[in-house]
Design an enzyme around this catalytic site. Structure first.
Site, mmCIF file in Angstrom:
data_model
loop_
_atom_site.group_PDB
_atom_site.id
_atom_site.type_symbol
_atom_site.label_atom_id
_atom_site.label_comp_id
_atom_site.label_asym_id
_atom_site.label_seq_id
_atom_site.Cartn_x
_atom_site.Cartn_y
_atom_site.Cartn_z
ATOM 1 N N HIS A 48 -10.753 5.865 21.662
ATOM 2 C CA HIS A 48 -11.076 4.719 22.375
ATOM 3 C C HIS A 48 -12.412 4.463 23.107
ATOM 4 O O HIS A 48 -12.977 3.723 22.909
ATOM 5 C CB HIS A 48 -9.881 4.496 23.433
ATOM 6 N N HIS A 72 -15.215 6.765 30.627
ATOM 7 C CA HIS A 72 -14.821 5.781 31.871
ATOM 8 C C HIS A 72 -13.077 6.102 32.187
ATOM 9 O O HIS A 72 -12.789 5.767 33.248
ATOM 10 C CB HIS A 72 -14.748 4.276 31.261
ATOM 11 N N GLU A 76 -9.669 9.149 35.827
ATOM 12 C CA GLU A 76 -8.296 8.794 36.001
ATOM 13 C C GLU A 76 -7.545 9.644 35.264
ATOM 14 O O GLU A 76 -6.360 9.984 35.862
ATOM 15 C CB GLU A 76 -8.212 7.422 35.362
ATOM 16 N N ASP A 77 -7.626 9.958 34.011
ATOM 17 C CA ASP A 77 -6.478 10.474 33.107
ATOM 18 C C ASP A 77 -6.727 12.149 33.266
ATOM 19 O O ASP A 77 -5.552 12.762 32.420
ATOM 20 C CB ASP A 77 -6.722 9.852 31.680
ATOM 21 N N ASP A 139 -14.145 -2.401 27.754
ATOM 22 C CA ASP A 139 -13.021 -1.508 27.556
ATOM 23 C C ASP A 139 -11.891 -2.468 27.425
ATOM 24 O O ASP A 139 -10.870 -2.049 26.402
ATOM 25 C CB ASP A 139 -12.761 -0.860 28.922
ATOM 26 N N ASP A 259 -10.706 -34.154 14.402
ATOM 27 C CA ASP A 259 -11.536 -35.291 13.858
ATOM 28 C C ASP A 259 -12.877 -35.094 14.440
ATOM 29 O O ASP A 259 -14.032 -35.964 13.926
ATOM 30 C CB ASP A 259 -11.033 -36.499 14.337
#
Length: 704
Positions: A48, A72, A76-77, A139, A259
């Site tokens: 990712h 990034h 957080e993870d 992201d 159209d």
């Protein structure tokens, strides 16, 4: 599949070798940090960040943005702190990663409040460094490309957020390519059935149109060749989501939208754009009202192009956009084109970049004025969907406003103080109401007055987020100041009972008051009293000497003076409508401050068991303003009687606010009037004047 080598190869076209080396280092760091983590689709998590970096490489973003893309999700993870990243990769990259991490908390929250607070954080992070939002958009784009593995309700939630916030931000930053993909993918995830039906219809329609598109294209190309103009002519395809939106907003059928044939003509320089315009207008007849020159007046996001609509053979409408290569690049990449063209020596923000900066500054200002995160996001959404109108200041400067904007929006756009002090406006040199919606091309002049203040009614017609948030902010702070002012007057009077002067209280006495009432500051205490949430007499008792404790209720102090209708925290009771000259008392009502009643008002009888909530008040000798009063006029029914009454009342310098007629029988009627008067003498003169009308039987002033 993207690999690190293929990314390195892409980067070598525009970055220095040592910069590419730093990007690769960030990749290896992230790979270690995310080891063992998988995406929903079953791939290793590192795929990712690598894909996000590839999207940014396509925009030629700088190496710091690419490093932030790799890292990034690390904070957080994986629990690695920001400080560790700062040590490894420098402060700037760590700040970017931190900014993007703060935005990612969106994903798991469905409550509006939480989403709005995160959006506030995004505004702050963007203000520090605009690249934060570019990494976030890349992201989000990769997340939209890989939505397949998620549960349907989560897909829908992410799609809704994409369509409501991220796609409009991409548009606001002029990044058309990213916006189109976000919209189409968001549409497919949000409304899978509508999307697949439209896609099938589009396929059929395109097949039927091919021949006509080729004919128009070759006609335009041969005409440009005759004029010796080198240009690239491309048939433009409408994308799915914009077709869907047009069908909904303009209530048009699929056939009506299909159209229209659209072409883009790309040329070398600006002069040639206008030559091409002349050539195509000679080839097919233009529709006069549909010409727009966004080269002379660029859109708010920096977009530039000439737009015109022509009527082709068999009356077919043809939309044409004419622009240079740079403008085309700008239209597709928007703010990212700033990095595409930026040489290291030149760091000054250019066109689109400067505009994006300006927009983010505006966001920050709104955020400071907003009372809550929900109010802030409401204001931002207004600003994210602007169909702009372009108007001129008296000096010829162009101001962009959202469609439907009024002179008040214009005033706040010029400067907050101009908005606050605005009293009237001239549109194209003619006086016009402040609520009149502006049209593109008008010249607007604002007339200000030093003592003027925003009117709460403006909130009913302003359309721009800045005007709305500035007016609300002003009204809140005005209510705050007026509550403090009234609280001070009321406490001052209560303290006179104990021979104390509020302006001469010692530090010790002030501390005694705030600790005794458990309030954080003297201002907060005064505001509470002004709002009617505390009783001034009870607060004053805290400072009462023991000896006067018993006899302290002998109200020897002077009454509070009422001198105008304008005080926000002093209001006049509707039940008895007091006017200057009437004997009055004040009633302290929680949240409303001081409410003035006539002494004889029936509603005061209910409050007799709460004497501490009754306050002695008097009219100031200098009292001014218009006070509403209700009168009941019994008349013999005859034609034109209401007109006669109205004429007499306005001759006496009073305003009629309401008229209500009850018919008693065929001969007599009762007319209830609500009129604005200055005082009792003014009212007595009006009643005397009305009694001279022969059809008037009796006049009384209505009470309760």
């Amino acid at each position: 599949m993207h690999t690190l080598d293929s990314l390195g190869h892409r980067l070598s076209s525009y970055l220095e070798p040592q910069q590419i080396h730093r990007v690769k280092r960030a990749y290896f760091y992230a790979e270690q940090a995310h080891e063992g983590q998988m995406r929903r689709s079953g791939e290793a998590y590192i795929t990712h960040p690598l894909a996000v970096a590839n999207i940014l490489a396509g925009m030629h973003m700088d190496h710091q943005s690419l490093m932030a893309a790799m890292l990034h999700d690390v904070i957080e993870d994986t629990g690695i702190p920001k400080e560790a990243l700062s040590e490894q990769f420098g402060e700037t990259v760590a700040e970017l990663v931190d900014g993007v991490s703060k935005l990612t908390q969106f994903e798991f929250e469905s409550q509006a409040q939480k989403q709005a607070e995160n959006f506030q954080k995004m505004a702050m992070a963007m203000a520090k460094d605009i690249r934060v939002i570019l990494v976030k958009l890349a992201d989000r784009l990769h997340n939209m490309r890989t939505l397949g593995a998620l549960k349907p309700e989560k897909k829908r939630r992410i799609a809704k957020e994409t369509l409501e916030i991220y796609a409009p931000i991409a548009q606001r930053l002029g990044m058309n390519n990213i916006r189109l993909e976000l919209e189409d993918r968001g549409f497919a995830a949000m409304y899978p059935f509508r999307s697949s039906r439209l896609r099938a219809a589009l396929k059929v329609a395109r097949g039927n149109r091919t021949e006509l598109v080729e004919n128009i294209q070759s006609a335009i190309e041969s005409r440009l060749e005759r004029e010796n103009i080198h240009a690239l002519v491309i048939g433009r395809e409408k994308h799915l989501f914009s077709i869907y939106q047009k069908m909904r907003q303009k209530k048009k059928s699929f056939k009506e939208i299909m159209d229209v044939y659209a072409f883009r003509i790309i040329v070398e320089d600006v002069d040639t754009c206008y030559r091409v315009l002349g050539a195509v207008h000679n080839l097919y007849k233009p529709v006069i009202t549909e010409f727009k020159d966004y080269i002379a007046i660029p859109k708010a996001n920096g977009y530039q192009s000439l737009h015109t609509v022509l009527v082709g053979m068999h009356g077919v409408p043809i939309e044409v956009q004419i622009r240079t290569k740079e403008m085309d690049e700008m239209a597709n990449s928007g703010i990212a084109a700033h990095w595409l063209y930026k040489s290291d020596s030149d760091d000054a923000p250019t066109g689109s970049h400067a505009r994006a900066r300006q927009w983010v500054q505006g966001l920050l200002e709104m955020q400071q004025n907003a009372g809550s995160s929900l109010e802030f996001i409401e204001n931002v959404k207004i600003d994210l969907f602007p169909d702009e109108v372009y108007v001129f200041t008296p000096k010829g400067k162009i101001v962009e406003l959202p469609a439907g904007a009024t002179a008040v929006d214009f005033a706040y756009n010029v400067h907050t103080d101009v908005g606050h002090r605005c009293v009237a406006c001239r549109i194209n040199d003619r006086l016009a109401p402040l609520s009149q919606p502006l049209q593109s091309g008008q010249k607007v002049k604002i007339i200000t007055s030093p003592g003027a203040q925003p009117n709460p009614n403006w909130l009913n017609f302003v359309t721009s987020g800045k005007a709305r948030s500035s007016i609300r902010h002003f009204l809140k702070s005005q209510r705050h100041h007026q509550s403090i002012e009234l609280g001070k007057r009321m406490l001052g009077r209560a303290l006179q009972n104990y021979q104390l002067d509020i302006d001469k209280l010692t530090e010790e006495q002030l501390d005694k008051l705030t600790t005794g009432t458990n309030t954080p500051s003297m201002d907060a205490l005064l505001e509470d009293i002004g709002l009617g949430n505390r009783i001034a007499v009870a607060v004053a008792k805290i400072l009462a000497p023991e000896s006067t404790e018993e006899g302290g209720t002998t109200n020897i102090y002077s009454p509070l003076m009422i001198d105008s209708t304008d005080g926000l925290m002093i209001s006049f009771a509707r039940c008895c409508r007091p006017i200057p000259g009437d004997p009055i008392v004040g009633h302290i009502s929680a949240g409303k401050g001081l409410v003035i009643h006539q002494e004889t008002c029936r509603n005061l009888a209910d409050l007799s068991d709460q004497p501490e909530k009754i306050s002695q008040v008097n009219w100031a000798p200098t009292v001014t303003g218009e006070f509403p009063v209700d009168i009941r006029v019994e008349v013999e029914s005859e034609r034109g009687i209401i007109a006669t009454l109205a004429t007499r009342i306005s001759e006496m310098g009073a305003n009629i606010e309401q008229i209500h007629v009850d018919e008693r029988d065929a001969h007599n009627s009762v007319i209830n009037l609500s009129i604005g008067v200055h005082n009792r003498i003014h009212l007595a003169n009006i009643i005397r004047r009305l009694k001279t009308i022969h059809a008037v039987i009796r006049i009384t002033r209505s009470k309760n």
